[in-house]
Design an enzyme around this catalytic site. Structure first.
Site, PDB file in Angstrom:
ATOM      1  CB  VAL A 158       5.180   7.426  -2.946  1.00 51.22           C
ATOM      2  CG1 VAL A 158       5.977   6.676  -4.008  1.00 51.22           C
ATOM      3  CG2 VAL A 158       5.599   8.887  -2.884  1.00 51.22           C
TER       4      VAL A 158
ATOM      5  CG  ASP B 283      -1.374   5.739 -10.811  1.00 50.45           C
ATOM      6  OD1 ASP B 283      -0.429   5.079 -11.290  1.00 50.45           O
ATOM      7  OD2 ASP B 283      -2.427   5.218 -10.385  1.00 50.45           O
TER       8      ASP B 283
ATOM      9  NE  ARG C 174      -7.597   9.934  -3.372  1.00 49.00           N
ATOM     10  CZ  ARG C 174      -7.470   8.661  -3.023  1.00 49.00           C
ATOM     11  NH1 ARG C 174      -7.702   8.287  -1.784  1.00 49.00           N
ATOM     12  NH2 ARG C 174      -7.123   7.750  -3.907  1.00 49.00           N
TER      13      ARG C 174
ATOM     14  CD  GLU D   2      -4.459   9.456 -11.229  1.00 50.70           C
ATOM     15  OE1 GLU D   2      -4.590   8.973 -12.357  1.00 50.70           O
ATOM     16  OE2 GLU D   2      -4.769   8.863 -10.177  1.00 50.70           O
TER      17      GLU D   2
ATOM     18  CB  ALA E 103     -13.472   6.808  -4.218  1.00 53.54           C
TER      19      ALA E 103
END
Ligand code: 0O2
Length: 269
Positions: free
Chosen positions: A47, A73, A78, A142, A154
């Site tokens: 979060v 988001d 993920r 998201e 990333a």
């Protein structure tokens, strides 16, 4: 809403990510139990921190009272995959749930439409309904789906971006862009031997499941007080395990099953 009660506001977001974490991990477990290749390798959730929410709202010029309406988001999931092909399998798994336990709002394919930074990932924005003590709430979330290589890149780029506050020196920017291409090349190369890798992993998985079952069966002999048999089977298992022959391990497991039936042992644990 003049003063934001962050704890209260963020509670359903945490619940949403917790529930989604369980659901995606359960899909992974199902594949593993069925001795099939799981397109899901790892599930991570978070979060957004209050500081990040405030930062993003400032950057986007969103009034704080509107953040829960405008930011999609705050809740994030993920999903890390081994191969690019797996990403699209996961996308399909999510699409199959659309209108059932979640609703898809938007999809963004940053793999086929790579960002100028070099960022690659597949994003799906969903609405997920949670029921808390105070009632039902639709939470935007998201979902980022990417390979391990994309995730590695990333994560590094995100830290550099943070360090330089969006003004990364040119030489570093060029290097990081080159790294994005190199890591995608790795993904592409790995993709060409995907089937072979999956086959090897399947054999490892079959062996792991078999060993797990054997150890449970041996343990059950202990529970019903057959200590001598348990010790003998334990010794036999260690020899067979070192030999590593799956066929022999399978036969041994069948022998344990027969014994369990004889002693009327139900599967414990
Ligand atoms: P965090 O800390 O990961 O939550 P934007 O404002 O355009 O960057 P937008 O429109 O909200 O983002 O949606 P988008 O483009 O789908 O990006 C949302 C998230 O994707 C980002 O969240 C990052 O996690 C990730 N992302 C997007 N672009 C990049 C990139 O170039 N590099 C890296 N490392 N990640 C990226 P946050 O809020 O930026 O960060």
């Amino acid at each position: 809403m003049s003063i934001i009660n962050w704890r209260e506001e963020l509670f359903p977001y945490k619940q949403a990510t917790d529930e989604l974490y369980i659901k995606f991990n359960s899909i992974k477990k199902e594949y593993i139990d069925l001795e099939q290749h799981s397109p899901i390798e790892l599930v991570q959730t978070r979060v957004k921190s209050i500081a990040s929410i405030i930062d993003k709202s400032n950057k986007r010029d969103i009034h704080l009272t509107k953040v829960f309406e405008k930011l999609e988001d705050i809740a994030g999931v993920r999903i890390i995959c081994k191969f690019v092909e797996d990403i699209y399998k996961v996308v399909q798994l999510i699409r199959d749930r659309d209108g059932k336990d979640l609703t898809i709002k938007e999809e963004e394919d940053y793999i086929n439409n790579t960002k100028s930074s070099g960022y690659r990932s597949y994003h799906i924005t969903i609405k997920y309904k949670v029921i808390t003590a105070t009632g039902a709430k639709e939470i935007p979330c998201e979902i980022q789906i990417r390979t391990m290589a994309m995730n590695f890149w990333a994560t590094i780029e995100h830290s550099l971006r943070y360090k330089y506050n969006g003004n990364m020196p040119t030489h570093l920017r060029e290097k990081i862009e080159a790294c994005a291409e190199a890591s995608f090349k790795l993904d592409t190369e790995m993709g060409t031997i995907r089937e072979e890798i999956i086959e090897t992993q399947k054999v490892i998985q079959i062996k792991e499941n078999l060993v797990y079952e054997i150890l449970k069966n041996i343990q059950n002999l202990y529970y019903i007080g057959k200590i001598e048999e348990m010790n003998e089977f334990n010794k036999e298992f260690i020899d067979l395990y070192q030999e590593g022959d799956i066929e022999k391990l399978n036969k041994f497991n069948n022998k344990l099953h027969t014994m369990a039936t004889l002693y009327k042992v139900s599967y414990i644990g």
